[in-house]
Design an enzyme around this catalytic site. Structure first.
Site, PDB file in Angstrom:
ATOM      1  N   ASP A  10      33.971  51.754  39.437  1.00  0.00           N
ATOM      2  CA  ASP A  10      35.339  52.178  39.743  1.00  0.00           C
ATOM      3  C   ASP A  10      35.402  52.752  41.163  1.00  0.00           C
ATOM      4  O   ASP A  10      34.772  53.775  41.453  1.00  0.00           O
ATOM      5  CB  ASP A  10      35.737  53.240  38.708  1.00  0.00           C
ATOM      6  CG  ASP A  10      37.174  53.700  38.864  1.00  0.00           C
ATOM      7  OD1 ASP A  10      37.840  53.345  39.859  1.00  0.00           O
ATOM      8  OD2 ASP A  10      37.621  54.445  37.973  1.00  0.00           O
ATOM      9  N   ASP A  34      45.286  49.199  42.814  1.00  0.00           N
ATOM     10  CA  ASP A  34      46.364  49.954  43.476  1.00  0.00           C
ATOM     11  C   ASP A  34      46.858  51.085  42.559  1.00  0.00           C
ATOM     12  O   ASP A  34      46.955  52.252  42.976  1.00  0.00           O
ATOM     13  CB  ASP A  34      47.499  48.958  43.789  1.00  0.00           C
ATOM     14  CG  ASP A  34      48.522  49.494  44.774  1.00  0.00           C
ATOM     15  OD1 ASP A  34      48.296  50.578  45.334  1.00  0.00           O
ATOM     16  OD2 ASP A  34      49.541  48.807  44.966  1.00  0.00           O
ATOM     17  N   GLY A 119      42.477  39.821  41.483  1.00  0.00           N
ATOM     18  CA  GLY A 119      43.055  40.200  40.192  1.00  0.00           C
ATOM     19  C   GLY A 119      44.369  39.483  39.987  1.00  0.00           C
ATOM     20  O   GLY A 119      44.413  38.252  39.877  1.00  0.00           O
TER      21      GLY A 119
HETATM   22  N1  AR6 Z   1      37.741  49.875  40.836  1.00  0.00           N
HETATM   23  C1  AR6 Z   1      37.205  48.757  41.363  1.00  0.00           C
HETATM   24  N2  AR6 Z   1      37.752  47.541  41.263  1.00  0.00           N
HETATM   25  C2  AR6 Z   1      38.908  47.442  40.578  1.00  0.00           C
HETATM   26  C3  AR6 Z   1      39.545  48.566  39.989  1.00  0.00           C
HETATM   27  C4  AR6 Z   1      38.916  49.834  40.148  1.00  0.00           C
HETATM   28  N3  AR6 Z   1      39.431  50.952  39.648  1.00  0.00           N
HETATM   29  N4  AR6 Z   1      40.695  48.140  39.371  1.00  0.00           N
HETATM   30  C5  AR6 Z   1      40.760  46.805  39.577  1.00  0.00           C
HETATM   31  N5  AR6 Z   1      39.700  46.382  40.297  1.00  0.00           N
HETATM   32  P1  AR6 Z   1      44.100  43.668  41.729  1.00  0.00           P
HETATM   33  P2  AR6 Z   1      45.132  41.864  43.805  1.00  0.00           P
HETATM   34  C6  AR6 Z   1      39.416  45.042  40.844  1.00  0.00           C
HETATM   35  O1  AR6 Z   1      44.875  42.956  40.681  1.00  0.00           O
HETATM   36  O2  AR6 Z   1      44.637  40.685  43.070  1.00  0.00           O
HETATM   37  C7  AR6 Z   1      48.642  45.339  42.284  1.00  0.00           C
HETATM   38  O3  AR6 Z   1      49.646  45.468  41.330  1.00  0.00           O
HETATM   39  C8  AR6 Z   1      39.750  43.859  39.976  1.00  0.00           C
HETATM   40  O4  AR6 Z   1      38.668  43.562  39.095  1.00  0.00           O
HETATM   41  O5  AR6 Z   1      44.055  45.144  41.681  1.00  0.00           O
HETATM   42  O6  AR6 Z   1      44.881  41.951  45.275  1.00  0.00           O
HETATM   43  C9  AR6 Z   1      49.152  45.515  43.711  1.00  0.00           C
HETATM   44  O7  AR6 Z   1      50.210  46.456  43.781  1.00  0.00           O
HETATM   45  C10 AR6 Z   1      39.952  42.756  41.007  1.00  0.00           C
HETATM   46  O8  AR6 Z   1      38.747  42.044  41.254  1.00  0.00           O
HETATM   47  O9  AR6 Z   1      44.634  43.274  43.215  1.00  0.00           O
HETATM   48  C11 AR6 Z   1      49.614  44.140  44.053  1.00  0.00           C
HETATM   49  O10 AR6 Z   1      50.918  43.898  43.575  1.00  0.00           O
HETATM   50  C12 AR6 Z   1      40.342  43.509  42.292  1.00  0.00           C
HETATM   51  O11 AR6 Z   1      40.262  44.891  41.968  1.00  0.00           O
HETATM   52  C13 AR6 Z   1      48.648  43.244  43.327  1.00  0.00           C
HETATM   53  O12 AR6 Z   1      48.138  44.008  42.251  1.00  0.00           O
HETATM   54  C14 AR6 Z   1      41.731  43.210  42.794  1.00  0.00           C
HETATM   55  O13 AR6 Z   1      42.615  43.078  41.702  1.00  0.00           O
HETATM   56  C15 AR6 Z   1      47.477  42.866  44.213  1.00  0.00           C
HETATM   57  O14 AR6 Z   1      46.697  41.929  43.545  1.00  0.00           O
END
Ligand code: AR6
Length: 173
Positions: A10, A34, A119
């Site tokens: 995390d 986020d 994600g």
């Molecule tokens: N620690 C580490 N990695 C994480 C965590 C965490 N706490 N939470 C998620 N991940 P995403 P995106 C990883 O969906 O695809 C949001 O709503 C997860 O496994 O967070 O860039 C924003 O506001 C994944 O590999 O971001 C935007 O609207 C990575 O973080 C949208 O999502 C990115 O997943 C951005 O989408």
């Protein structure tokens, strides 16, 4: 070369100079990493983000970390995957470069990245990991101003991909 570490965990728990947030154009929070960063930082983070006027895809903006163990948050906006012909690779590469530029300008020598766009934004993991690792390695070779780079993510498949790519990169060094 700085130390490069890969962690399945995390990002909100990392005591480090800067963590990168995978944000959206509004910079006003969302789900995924986020949402986790905003929850852990507390409401002051949103107050500061409101003053930034959003962020273009492929660009980055910096705020303080507030209640996070990280001192600063570098918010970057990854591309939504639309099949690969909508400039997604260049935009994703630009996220890593602009985030590293901000860290360098501020003298922040340790920075952690989640897998931007991997994600909700649906970027294929193997392609995104390739861009992340190659872009960051090229950058830190060019600018000798980092002590540590961390690739951290909750998704173990992404971590496996990073480990594989880093091994290959090390053999080529
Ligand atoms: N620690 C580490 N990695 C994480 C965590 C965490 N706490 N939470 C998620 N991940 P995403 P995106 C990883 O969906 O695809 C949001 O709503 C997860 O496994 O967070 O860039 C924003 O506001 C994944 O590999 O971001 C935007 O609207 C990575 O973080 C949208 O999502 C990115 O997943 C951005 O989408």
């Amino acid at each position: 070369m700085p130390e490069i570490e890969i962690i399945n965990g995390d990002i909100t728990k990392l005591p480090i100079a800067a963590i990168v947030n995978a944000a959206n154009n509004s910079l006003l929070g969302g789900g995924g990493v986020d949402g986790a960063i905003h929850r852990a930082a507390g409401p002051w983070l949103l107050d500061e983000c409101k003053k930034l006027g959003g962020c273009e895809t492929g660009q980055s903006k910096i705020t303080k970390g507030y209640y996070l163990p990280a001192s600063f948050v570098i918010h970057t906006v990854g591309p939504v995957w639309q099949g690969g012909n909508k400039n997604e690779p260049e935009l994703l590469k630009s996220c890593y470069i602009t985030a590293l530029d901000l860290a360098r300008e501020k003298g922040l020598r340790k920075i952690a990245f989640p897998a931007i766009s991997c994600g909700v934004y649906g970027y294929p993991i193997d392609k995104a990991a390739e861009i992340a690792v190659s872009t960051v390695i090229k950058y830190v070779r060019q600018y000798d101003c980092f002590d540590k780079i961390i690739f951290i993510d909750l998704n173990p498949y992404i971590i496996k991909e990073y480990e594989k790519l880093l091994e290959i990169a090390k053999r080529q060094m």
